[in-house]
Design an enzyme around this catalytic site. Sequence first.
Site, PDB file in Angstrom:
ATOM      1  N   HIS A 112       0.992  -1.149   0.018  1.00 49.31           N
ATOM      2  CA  HIS A 112       0.036  -0.035  -0.088  1.00 49.31           C
ATOM      3  C   HIS A 112       0.825   1.280   0.021  1.00 49.31           C
ATOM      4  O   HIS A 112       1.810   1.109   0.751  1.00 49.31           O
ATOM      5  CB  HIS A 112      -1.093  -0.046   1.382  1.00 49.31           C
ATOM      6  CG  HIS A 112      -1.725   1.204   1.134  1.00 49.31           C
ATOM      7  ND1 HIS A 112      -3.002   1.239   0.478  1.00 49.31           N
ATOM      8  CD2 HIS A 112      -1.729   2.400   2.201  1.00 49.31           C
ATOM      9  CE1 HIS A 112      -3.605   2.469   0.848  1.00 49.31           C
ATOM     10  NE2 HIS A 112      -3.035   3.125   1.829  1.00 49.31           N
ATOM     11  N   ASP A 144      -5.936  -8.902   6.123  1.00 45.67           N
ATOM     12  CA  ASP A 144      -6.906  -9.308   6.801  1.00 45.67           C
ATOM     13  C   ASP A 144      -8.289  -8.860   6.285  1.00 45.67           C
ATOM     14  O   ASP A 144      -8.132  -7.982   5.168  1.00 45.67           O
ATOM     15  CB  ASP A 144      -6.945  -8.825   8.532  1.00 45.67           C
ATOM     16  CG  ASP A 144      -7.111  -7.594   8.810  1.00 45.67           C
ATOM     17  OD1 ASP A 144      -7.393  -6.779   7.694  1.00 45.67           O
ATOM     18  OD2 ASP A 144      -6.743  -7.004   9.670  1.00 45.67           O
TER      19      ASP A 144
HETATM   20  C1  GRF Z   1       0.676   0.638  -6.148  1.00 51.86           C
HETATM   21  O1  GRF Z   1       0.704   1.761  -5.541  1.00 51.86           O
HETATM   22  C2  GRF Z   1       0.262  -0.211  -4.999  1.00 51.86           C
HETATM   23  O2  GRF Z   1       0.919   0.240  -3.589  1.00 51.86           O
HETATM   24  C3  GRF Z   1      -1.093   0.024  -4.792  1.00 51.86           C
HETATM   25  O3  GRF Z   1      -1.544  -0.040  -6.026  1.00 51.86           O
HETATM   26  C4  GRF Z   1      -0.486   0.282  -6.903  1.00 51.86           C
HETATM   27  C5  GRF Z   1      -0.119  -0.486  -7.901  1.00 51.86           C
HETATM   28  O4  GRF Z   1       0.711  -0.235  -8.984  1.00 51.86           O
HETATM   29  N1  GRF Z   1      -1.903  -1.129  -3.927  1.00 51.86           N
HETATM   30  P1  GRF Z   1       1.141  -1.262  -9.704  1.00 51.86           P
HETATM   31  O5  GRF Z   1      -0.359  -1.922 -10.791  1.00 51.86           O
HETATM   32  O6  GRF Z   1       1.990  -2.270  -9.330  1.00 51.86           O
HETATM   33  O7  GRF Z   1       2.094  -0.692 -11.068  1.00 51.86           O
END
Ligand code: GRF
Length: 220
Positions: A112, A144
């Site tokens: 995230h 979770d």
């Molecule tokens: C990333 O910033 C990730 O942290 C979030 O969604 C984005 C996905 O980017 N969950 P990618 O598809 O990996 O380029």
Amino acid sequence: MSGRLKLGVLVSGSGSNLQALLDACARPDFPAEVAVVVSNMPTAFALERAHRAGVATVVLDHKAFGSRADFEKALAEALVGAGVELVCLAGFMRLLGADFLARFPGRVLNIHPSLLPAFPGLHAQRQALEHGVKVAGCTVHFVDPGMDTGPIIGQAVVPVLPGDDEAALTARILREEHRLYPLVVKQVATGVVRQEGRRVVTEAGPALGEQSLRNPGEPG
Ligand code: GRF
């Protein structure tokens, strides 16, 4: 490739984190391999990245299922069918329910783009800018059923610079995501890190938060 932990990577979009995992898995000393990439979006560029790497793909369009339970049942079956031992969410835009997670206990990770527990959910970088934070970053955590609420394994920090807009901050965080996610997968794959209920237990070595915060060249 035998003896390496089999990853199932779940995607919905661009797949740059998938690419970071594919690149890490291409190194002969990396203890994991991507067994399958599953997308809920038929047009996700991540699927193209998987094809280029010669990795099997499955498309499960959530809109084609009558219920979330049916979608998650098909998802779990696709992963189990590919022999997946660790599920890595990489820009996967669906919450996963307790029944799905019970099939992979302590075996589902997410990345995230914020320093959780701050700014869960959508547009984390925008939320960070709107709050005027001076540092931002990314988090890898066990999943979770909540929204970005699971136990935190590793974090990496970036500065928020004067004049940053959402795109600039997103790009700076993303560079750290690509570094952090393979590090955490390696720690889980080698058993250095594991989930025990709400806690993350580290067997040996420095916690990833400390490792990420240390400046290059600073003694470990
Ligand atoms: C990333 O910033 C990730 O942290 C979030 O969604 C984005 C996905 O980017 N969950 P990618 O598809 O990996 O380029």
